[in-house]
Each structure stands twice: as C-alpha cells, then as structure tokens.
Design a protein around this motif. Structure first.
Motif, PDB file in Angstrom:
ATOM      1  N   SER A  30       0.740  -1.071  -0.198  1.00  0.00           N
ATOM      2  CA  SER A  30       0.001   0.031  -0.027  1.00  0.00           C
ATOM      3  C   SER A  30       0.800   1.052   0.003  1.00  0.00           C
ATOM      4  CB  SER A  30      -0.631   0.021   1.229  1.00  0.00           C
ATOM      5  OG  SER A  30      -0.145  -0.376   2.261  1.00  0.00           O
ATOM      6  N   GLN A  33      -0.298   3.780  -2.498  1.00  0.00           N
ATOM      7  CA  GLN A  33      -1.542   4.326  -1.826  1.00  0.00           C
ATOM      8  C   GLN A  33      -1.384   5.262  -0.725  1.00  0.00           C
ATOM      9  OE1 GLN A  33      -4.790   3.468  -3.299  1.00  0.00           O
ATOM     10  NE2 GLN A  33      -5.223   5.407  -1.974  1.00  0.00           N
ATOM     11  N   ASP A  37      -2.280   9.439  -0.955  1.00  0.00           N
ATOM     12  CA  ASP A  37      -3.255   9.710   0.174  1.00  0.00           C
ATOM     13  C   ASP A  37      -2.671  11.021   0.884  1.00  0.00           C
ATOM     14  OD1 ASP A  37      -5.005   7.831  -0.334  1.00  0.00           O
ATOM     15  OD2 ASP A  37      -4.510   6.674   1.249  1.00  0.00           O
ATOM     16  N   PRO A  40      -2.172  14.130  -3.120  1.00  0.00           N
ATOM     17  CA  PRO A  40      -2.532  13.732  -4.447  1.00  0.00           C
ATOM     18  C   PRO A  40      -1.804  14.380  -5.495  1.00  0.00           C
ATOM     19  CG  PRO A  40      -4.591  14.002  -2.954  1.00  0.00           C
ATOM     20  CD  PRO A  40      -3.205  14.327  -2.344  1.00  0.00           C
ATOM     21  N   PRO A 443      -4.789   4.946  -6.317  1.00  0.00           N
ATOM     22  CA  PRO A 443      -3.947   5.917  -5.957  1.00  0.00           C
ATOM     23  C   PRO A 443      -4.256   7.183  -6.478  1.00  0.00           C
ATOM     24  CG  PRO A 443      -2.393   4.016  -5.919  1.00  0.00           C
ATOM     25  CD  PRO A 443      -4.001   3.724  -6.677  1.00  0.00           C
ATOM     26  N   GLY A 446     -10.028  10.432  -6.031  1.00  0.00           N
ATOM     27  CA  GLY A 446     -10.949  10.405  -5.063  1.00  0.00           C
ATOM     28  C   GLY A 446     -12.386   9.983  -5.357  1.00  0.00           C
TER      29      GLY A 446
END
Ligand code: 7RM
Length: 654
Positions: A30, A33, A37, A40, A443, A446
C-alpha cells in the motif's frame, strides 16, 4: 439495499493476489496508495515526471477553478514523441509496438522504429494539406494500424483528432464532423467484418455531402473493392502519405493543448464531444496502464479487444501502452470469424499475457460454451481485465477459471469516456479481489458514494458514485457547450463530479458498481438495481445473459421485468420461468422476483456492447421506441417486441 442483496454479493470467496504474481508485481503493497493519500497533487506530479518526457517543466501542478481544472500549467510535451520517438531514441526501435492481425488472416508486426516513420509521414501529409495546430481531424476507419498512426500523426502536429467508430452511420458521422468543424477526414475504402466489406468510403461520401468544413479526405486502401474519389478533395493514403519524408520533428505542445474530442454515443439526446488535453491525460493513462496492468514491456504481449472508436481504445490500445513502450496485439475483426475460437486462437498464436475485454464479450463466450477456449493453449495469460459494465460474479468466475485457468488475477476497471483513464480498479499484486467488485479507487483518485443529500453514505451503504477531487485525465469540458458540461456532471451535488452510476460500499469498504442510476428500480419502496437482479439470473446454470428493467406497476410502483438469453442446450418453459423467479428470490429476496420473464435470442445493445435498457423498458411499457440510432442492430428490438406481445409476458401475476 436489502441484507439479502448484500449477502449475495459479499458471499463467496475472496481472491488474494496469487503469490507468484505478487512476488514480481510492480505494486505489491500500500505504499503507493499511502504516498498518494498524503499528497495527491505531488503523487500525480511524480507520475508525470517519472513516466513522461517534458520539453519544458510545468510551473504549477494544478489550477482548480471548479469545475475547470488545468494540470501541469506552463509545461510542454509532445504525445507522439512520448509514445514513439523516445523509445526509438532509447534503443528500443526494434521492439514491436503492434502485432496486427487482419480478419482475413493477414498479419503485420510494426516496430517502434517503423511506427516513428509512419507517424512522421502521416503527420507531414496532414501538414501538406494545410492542417495546423488546433485544427480538428475526423478519423473513420476500421481497426487497421493506420488508425493509431493517424491519431499519433494528429498528436504530433497538435491537431485534435475525433475518432468516429467505423460502425456508425453516415448521419452519426456527419453530426460529429459538423459539431467539431473538422477540416479533414481520414477513412478507408472499406473494413472487413465477418468476411464482408463495410463500405466506409461510401458512408463517408454520404456524410461529406453536407459537411462544409471538410476540405480533404485521405483514403486508406484496405478492402480494394472500388470506391469513387472526388478530385481535389480525396487523396489515396498510398499516394499522399507514402511520398512524404519520414522526418517530422515533434513540436512541443502546451500541457493543456486539446489532444482529442470523443463523442459519447449516449442512449438519448445529442452526443457530447468530450474534450481531453495533453499532459494530464497522458500522465494518467501512462500511470494506470503501468500499475493496473502490471506491464513489463520487455516481455508482455498485451491485448485490449476494444475498438479505437471508444475511449478504451484511445487510452488502452494507443496512448497508455505506447507511452509505456509495450507490445500490443490489434485484431481487426469479430470474435466469431471464421469460428467462435478466434480470440483464443489469437491468444495462443501471439502468446498474449494480458487480456483486456468487456463483460458483454465474456457472457457471449460463456453462451457459446467452453469448448472454444478449450481448443487453444491459453497458458501464456497472466492477467485478465474487464471494462464497460459491471461484471456479474458468475461471468467473473468463468473468466477466471475457463480463460485464466484459475491462475490469473482479474482487474475490473471502472472508468468513463469523461474520466479519460481508469479510476477504480484493483492493483493486481496488492488488492484481494471479490468477484464483481471493482474494489477501490486507484492511488490519487478520490471517489465516494453519496446519498440524495450529497453526504457520504458510510460503510456499508449505497447511493451515487461521485468523484471528489480533480484528476489529471479528467474531461476539460463538452466541445462547444460549457453549460452542458456543468449541467450534466457538476450540478447534482455541490462541488462533486457526478458519474451517473449507482454504487455501494460493502462492510469491507469494497466498491460495487450498480450501473447507471436511471437503471435502478423502485419496487414497493425498495431500491433494487438492475445489475443485481441480472447477476442473480445469470447465476442460474441455464442463463447466458439477462437484462432487467423496471416497469410501471399499479401495486408496487415498479415491477421487475426480465429478458433472458438461455445458454445453448436449454429450452424455454413455464417451469423454467418459475425456477428462475425462485432463484432470484433465493439469492436476493422475494421483493426482487421478476414479475415477467421473456426468453429472447438477443438483447438491444449499443455498438460498444452496453445493454440499452431504455428500449426494453419501452417494449415492456409498450411505448414508442424513440431514438434507436445508437443501436448496433435495430432489428433486435422489433424482434423482442413481437415476442413480448405474443407471450403475454406482462400477465403473470403470481
Ligand atoms: C470505459 C467505458 C462508461 C460507463 C460507466 C459505467 C460503465 C464502465 C465499468 C462500468 C461497472 C465497470 N467508458 N462501466 N466500466 N460499470 N464496472 N468496470 O466503458 O464512457 O463508454 O462508459 O460504463 O456505467 O459510467 S464509457
């Protein structure tokens, strides 16, 4: 959503990444990701810098004046350079870019070096005809290598292409040409389809009778069946393009230069010209292609079965794979020519490792039977992809077992013409899969599920899919109609992009796409999604494909009406109707039981394979059929209507 529906979709196995796949996957955990987060914009800037060559770096990553976004402001780059030239410069000129197979069985392998020459010649031809940066060029061709070459030639000189799918009529083509005021049209004499010639040039001639912006038409010879050429306007590709120099320096383009317009066929109203630009679009297609398909350009053979006339072809046949220096198969024809094993013959012949196709195709293959894939060696496949519609768990499992031999992850990729690139999808080396779920936003993306009030519904919960953050490959508007852009996508929920799809999150946070919100039924006060009832029907062994619509009902508000295609070897009967209704009741609940079931041989679909439920609703409601111009085969609806009227299908009132 009822507990029973939750149960149906969440039961069953989850599929963790196979260890041997995960061991070498590009993304195995992750960390990507987490980085995205945390920031971005910085994530996307990192992708843009890592994956692309820029002539001039950007001054600003993002300027966001909702709903208008500009990415990588001040940066310049050339898309054709990034997709072709830089690979040649890096010593990869001998790598094959396209392994092309014609429907009649002819084949061509085109290396990156050859692609560079061809694109440059085509670009010089456009320049010679007076096409300039900012002009629009319409492209109306079959799936021949010159189609991506024409697209890249436009990109090289900064003209925007507008590819019109070769199955569209003269009216559709004319409407799109005129809306974009295209200066030139690139077409073929004809295209091969199921052994017959589609007379593209004749259709183009009809369209051009009333298309005053078009001054030039370039015609590629493919079927060689004899067409009429209008002197002064029409030029043979082999005369015009092949005489050009293969030197055509790619000019730096502004990151926000229009790259293409693509019309969404839609099911109603006038098509919208969706606009995509240069830097952000190429960044996100390159990034998603690399991570979602786990591409290893030196060894993979990738095949996306879409047509370049759809966004899937733009992003995942042309720009994403080429930006990554990948080797792709392109196939010209249909999956049943000369026999129903053609796709599997191609996988075997070229050693395809990654296959990306649509649920409508997968369900068709299921209906044809396992014998066709079983005839061929599919052991080269290591990853499968799905796009275009929700994939029902039954089809997912079949794809996984019969095509993937139980070894391959499946990436179920949710996105739209408007999003430009994949938005919701597993990362195959990191995400445990649930059959039928597109899993999580990628990733840097949104996405959320909100209720009528625009508030997130929480976990678990169902509602509308929205995108709550700008993304690099987002549409920059609707050509010539800024108001329609705002009204369609940005007016339903304050500050959110409304995708038009229903979705839900299960207790583990997985996203399940439920189809267009117009396709949700309200039965006795319960929201039931057509996708879920269809999925329950197809779960029955006798059913190959199902389409479900809500029809007006005096007692329940709406009633569930189903149209069902049986798998070969099954026979329609009243007993089977009862069995299917009970099956739906068992899997979802009595509330979702179809009131009527009509057996049919075919369903009305758009040319990209999406079921047109509106037309089935009209059949079931006995209304006028309205606009059927986007139908792949208009006779299908008339046939269904005849049967529907003959069968008393609406009268079953158990
Ligand atoms: C790529 C493409 C967009 C619409 C979209 C959805 C549906 C696409 C999936 C899906 C569930 C998927 N562009 N859709 N992919 N639904 N799961 N993986 O298809 O503009 O032609 O269509 O397609 O309804 O809004 S598109």
């Amino acid at each position: 959503m009822s507990d029973a529906i939750e149960g149906l979709l969440e039961e069953g196995r989850t599929f963790p990444p196979p260890p041997e796949f995960a061991a070498t996957a590009r993304v195995r955990d992750s960390s990507l990701q987490a980085a995205a987060d945390a920031d971005p914009e910085a994530f996307w800037a990192g992708q843009a810098a890592e994956l692309l060559d820029w002539d001039r770096p950007w001054d600003r990553v993002l300027d966001w004046q909702p709903p208008d976004a500009q990415w990588f402001l001040g940066g310049t780059l050339n898309v054709a350079h990034n997709c072709v030239d830089r690979h040649v410069a890096a010593g990869l000129g001998d790598r094959v870019a396209f392994l092309w197979e014609g429907e009649p069985g002819d084949e061509r392998a085109i290396t990156y070096a050859e692609l560079q020459d061809e694109v440059s010649r085509a670009a010089n031809a456009l320049l010679a005809l007076g096409i300039e940066r900012g002009d629009r060029v319409a492209i109306y061709m079959g799936m021949v290598p010159e189609l991506p070459i024409a697209m890249l030639a436009c990109a090289r000189i900064g003209a925007a292409h507008s590819v019109v799918f070769g199955g569209f009529t003269a009216d559709s083509l004319r409407g799109r040409i005129n809306d974009a005021e295209a200066k030139a049209l690139i077409t073929c004499d004809g295209a091969w389809r199921r052994g017959a010639v589609v007379p593209l040039k004749d259709i183009a001639d009809e369209a051009l009778q009333d298309a005053p912006s078009v001054h030039h038409c370039i015609v590629l010879r493919r079927t060689d069946h004899g067409v009429s050429m209008t002197p002064g306007r029409d030029h043979w590709w082999h005369d015009l393009v092949e005489a050009q120099s293969e030197h055509c320096p790619p000019e730096p383009m502004d990151a926000e230069q229009l790259l293409f317009i693509l019309y969404t066929s839609g099911t109603t109203a006038k098509p919208k010209g969706i606009m995509h630009t240069t830097g952000g679009y190429l960044t996100q297609v390159a990034s998603t292609f690399r991570n979602v398909f786990d591409i290893r350009p030196e060894s993979d053979v990738y095949w996306c079965t879409a047509d370049c006339g759809w966004v899937t072809g733009h992003s995942y046949i042309v720009y994403g794979p080429l930006a990554n220096g990948a080797t792709s198969v392109i196939y010209e024809g249909t999956p049943d020519h000369p026999d129903k094993d053609r796709f599997w013959a191609i996988v075997e012949k070229y050693g395809v490792t990654i296959l990306y196709t649509a649920p409508t195709a997968i369900r068709t293959f299921m209906k044809w039977g396992d014998e066709y894939p079983q005839r061929r060696d599919l052991s080269s496949l290591r990853l499968l992809g799905s796009v275009g519609e929700p994939i029902n768990p039954e089809a997912w499992i079949w794809y996984h077992d019969v095509i993937g031999h139980g070894r391959t992850p499946i990436v179920d990729t949710w996105w739209q013409t408007e999003t430009g690139a994949i938005m919701i999808s597993p990362l195959p080396g990191a995400t445990p899969l649930k059959p039928g779920s597109a899993t999580f936003p990628l990733p840097g993306v949104g996405a959320d599920v909100v209720g009528d009030d625009g508030e997130p519904v929480g976990v678990p919960g169902g509602g509308y899919l929205v995108l709550n953050r700008p993304w690099p490959s987002m549409l920059r508007g609707v050509w010539g109609d800024p108001q329609r852009f705002r009204d369609t996508y940005w007016s339903r929920f304050e500050g959110l992009y409304f995708a038009g799809d229903g979705a839900k999150r299960d207790a583990d946070g997985y996203l399940w796409l439920l189809g267009r919100v117009d396709d949700v039924m309200l039965v006795s006060g319960h929201n039931i999604s057509t996708a879920e009832v269809e999925s329950a029907l197809v779960d029955h062994h006798a059913v190959a494909e199902a389409a479900v619509v809500g029809t007006t009902d005096a007692t329940t508000g709406q009633a569930v009406s189903a149209f069902v295609i049986l798998r070969s070897g099954n026979v329609a009967s009243d007993d089977l109707v009862r069995e299917l209704r009970d099956h739906v009741a068992k899997l979802i609940g009595p509330i979702a039981k179809p009131k009527s079931i009509l057996f049919t041989d075919d369903l009305p679909k758009t040319r990209s394979g999406k079921i047109m439920r509106r037309l089935l609703r009209n059949v079931a409601e006995d209304e006028s059929l309205g606009d059927t111009t986007t139908l792949a085969d208009p006779s299908v609806v008339a046939g269904i209507r005849d049967r529907y009227l003959a069968s008393n299908a609406g009268g079953d009132d158990e």
